[in-house]
Design an enzyme around this catalytic site. Sequence first.
Site, PDB file in Angstrom:
ATOM      1  N   PRO A  10       5.050   7.106 -12.186  1.00  0.00           N
ATOM      2  CA  PRO A  10       6.005   8.178 -12.690  1.00  0.00           C
ATOM      3  C   PRO A  10       7.138   8.115 -11.499  1.00  0.00           C
ATOM      4  O   PRO A  10       7.191   8.552 -10.180  1.00  0.00           O
ATOM      5  CB  PRO A  10       5.304   9.474 -12.488  1.00  0.00           C
ATOM      6  CG  PRO A  10       4.405   9.226 -11.437  1.00  0.00           C
ATOM      7  CD  PRO A  10       3.866   7.706 -11.605  1.00  0.00           C
ATOM      8  N   ASP A  70       7.610   5.900  -6.188  1.00  0.00           N
ATOM      9  CA  ASP A  70       6.494   6.474  -6.859  1.00  0.00           C
ATOM     10  C   ASP A  70       6.368   8.100  -6.492  1.00  0.00           C
ATOM     11  O   ASP A  70       6.097   8.243  -5.461  1.00  0.00           O
ATOM     12  CB  ASP A  70       5.431   5.858  -6.655  1.00  0.00           C
ATOM     13  CG  ASP A  70       4.099   6.199  -7.452  1.00  0.00           C
ATOM     14  OD1 ASP A  70       4.000   7.237  -8.094  1.00  0.00           O
ATOM     15  OD2 ASP A  70       2.971   5.410  -7.351  1.00  0.00           O
ATOM     16  N   HIS A  71       6.689   9.054  -7.576  1.00  0.00           N
ATOM     17  CA  HIS A  71       6.721  10.224  -7.050  1.00  0.00           C
ATOM     18  C   HIS A  71       5.393  10.797  -6.886  1.00  0.00           C
ATOM     19  O   HIS A  71       5.194  12.078  -6.323  1.00  0.00           O
ATOM     20  CB  HIS A  71       7.312  10.985  -8.293  1.00  0.00           C
ATOM     21  CG  HIS A  71       8.229  11.970  -8.058  1.00  0.00           C
ATOM     22  ND1 HIS A  71       7.861  13.118  -6.964  1.00  0.00           N
ATOM     23  CD2 HIS A  71       9.305  12.551  -8.296  1.00  0.00           C
ATOM     24  CE1 HIS A  71       8.819  13.875  -6.728  1.00  0.00           C
ATOM     25  NE2 HIS A  71       9.877  13.707  -7.445  1.00  0.00           N
ATOM     26  N   ARG A  72       4.225   9.915  -7.145  1.00  0.00           N
ATOM     27  CA  ARG A  72       2.810  10.401  -6.595  1.00  0.00           C
ATOM     28  C   ARG A  72       2.826  10.531  -5.228  1.00  0.00           C
ATOM     29  O   ARG A  72       2.075  11.124  -4.657  1.00  0.00           O
ATOM     30  CB  ARG A  72       1.864   9.626  -7.396  1.00  0.00           C
ATOM     31  CG  ARG A  72       1.896   9.866  -8.959  1.00  0.00           C
ATOM     32  CD  ARG A  72       0.939   8.551  -9.450  1.00  0.00           C
ATOM     33  NE  ARG A  72       1.351   7.234  -9.236  1.00  0.00           N
ATOM     34  CZ  ARG A  72       0.527   6.392  -9.500  1.00  0.00           C
ATOM     35  NH1 ARG A  72      -0.493   6.441 -10.345  1.00  0.00           N
ATOM     36  NH2 ARG A  72       0.943   5.105  -9.124  1.00  0.00           N
ATOM     37  N   CYS A 114       5.163  10.608  -2.849  1.00  0.00           N
ATOM     38  CA  CYS A 114       5.956  11.647  -1.990  1.00  0.00           C
ATOM     39  C   CYS A 114       6.837  12.358  -2.857  1.00  0.00           C
ATOM     40  O   CYS A 114       7.099  11.984  -3.944  1.00  0.00           O
ATOM     41  CB  CYS A 114       6.814  10.726  -1.027  1.00  0.00           C
ATOM     42  SG  CYS A 114       8.150   9.636  -1.532  1.00  0.00           S
TER      43      CYS A 114
END
Length: 468
Positions: free
Chosen positions: A261, A438-440, A442
Amino acid sequence: MPQVLEFKLPDLGEGLTEAEIVRWLVEVGDVVAIDQPVVEVETAKAMVEVPCPYGGVVTARFGEEGAELPVGAPLLTVAVGSQEPVTGQGPASGSSSGSRAATATEPASGSDSASGNVLVGYGTGAPAARRRRVRPEAFTATATATALAPAPATPPATAPVPAAEEAPGPVAVISPLVRKLARQHGLDLRLVAGSGRDGLILRTDVESAIRVAEEEQIVTVAPSTPPVAASASRATGERIPLRGVRGAVADKLARSRREIPDATCWVDADATELMAARAAMNKAGGSAAAPKVSVLALLARICTAALARFPELNSTVDTEAREIVRLAEVHLGFAAQTERGLVVPVVRDAHSRNVESVGAEIARLTEVARTGKLTPADLTGGTFTLNNYGVFGVDGSTPIINHPEAAMLGVGRIVPKPWVHQGELAVRQVVQLSLTFDHRVCDGGTAGGFLRYVADCVEQPAVLLRTL
């Protein structure tokens, strides 16, 4: 009594399952030493010279130049302990840089006849399970003799024929991949004219036959399956197989978009001071022959300093364990466009290098990339990627993360633009920086902090001195 040992295509690492034969380096009858390169292959990542773990006389080669072989498929056979070269011809041909010797040096016997030191996942310290004793006159490629026998007469084109794997009699094809391709398209290999030596059917022959069948809207299939008409809506333009480097890039980018994501943030930065600092460094170098400091090297050093402050972006995600793995070392990848396509060489331990060291390694890897000699090790293991798309004359982009990394910094071209500097309008050297993350691993605050630090170092290189 000499032994004939079979050498199979070894595991080339990083999940690579196949390779294309680019150039044979030896011919049948040549004498090879232990660990001597015998064939040059191209994987989805690099060109690799494959060394043979046995010393002796080459008795057979498997596969034409241009054929694709899966890992574990036979490459060649070697007569270990033979005193004389072999005069017979093997099943494959092609130009060779090896020379045919008049006599053979005797390789060591037992455990000394193999190096045990080949590529990833391949060892030869123990005796091979497939070793067999044969008569000296039988050193020619009996294992593949049936594969090259003449094909039976071609039946009428209008009559249904059995599928390839059901067809009786030998077919002049070696590669399992070629057979699989034909089977997937219901193509009878007995109807295909091989362009290889002695009528050997290559992958290009099968692909050509498939194209012809599609154009005629008829595909030969097994009797139990009705003929399949080509889809009328299918595009009829030029078709380019997604394989090799292009195929690997496509798979990796598609996986990145499926699994990660990602989000992108960007900022414009005044790079005037950075360019001035670079000019001063190169001037201080003294000799005109001294290596010049590149903008990419400066940006790479800025990235390693930023990752030290924001280690969340030097990480990967273990999806099965549902864990974020923060990595201690920074192995910095940089995108490089070559004749073979986009590749991402990796500067190892970039966090422990200064600007000159990083620059020298980037220059070395770039030159190796241009010659197509990057190894799988040169292209794997990266933890963060720097992408300078400004060399293409564009200002901005939204980079796709190089899976399984967590972020990529994109750099646009540095061009003169109107800019408010110290309260006045001026012409300054401006660059756009973009960070895809990668929004996972941070949130936007961390990503924004990283990008802002990079921009501050670009605008005021003295900021970087605090972390050197």
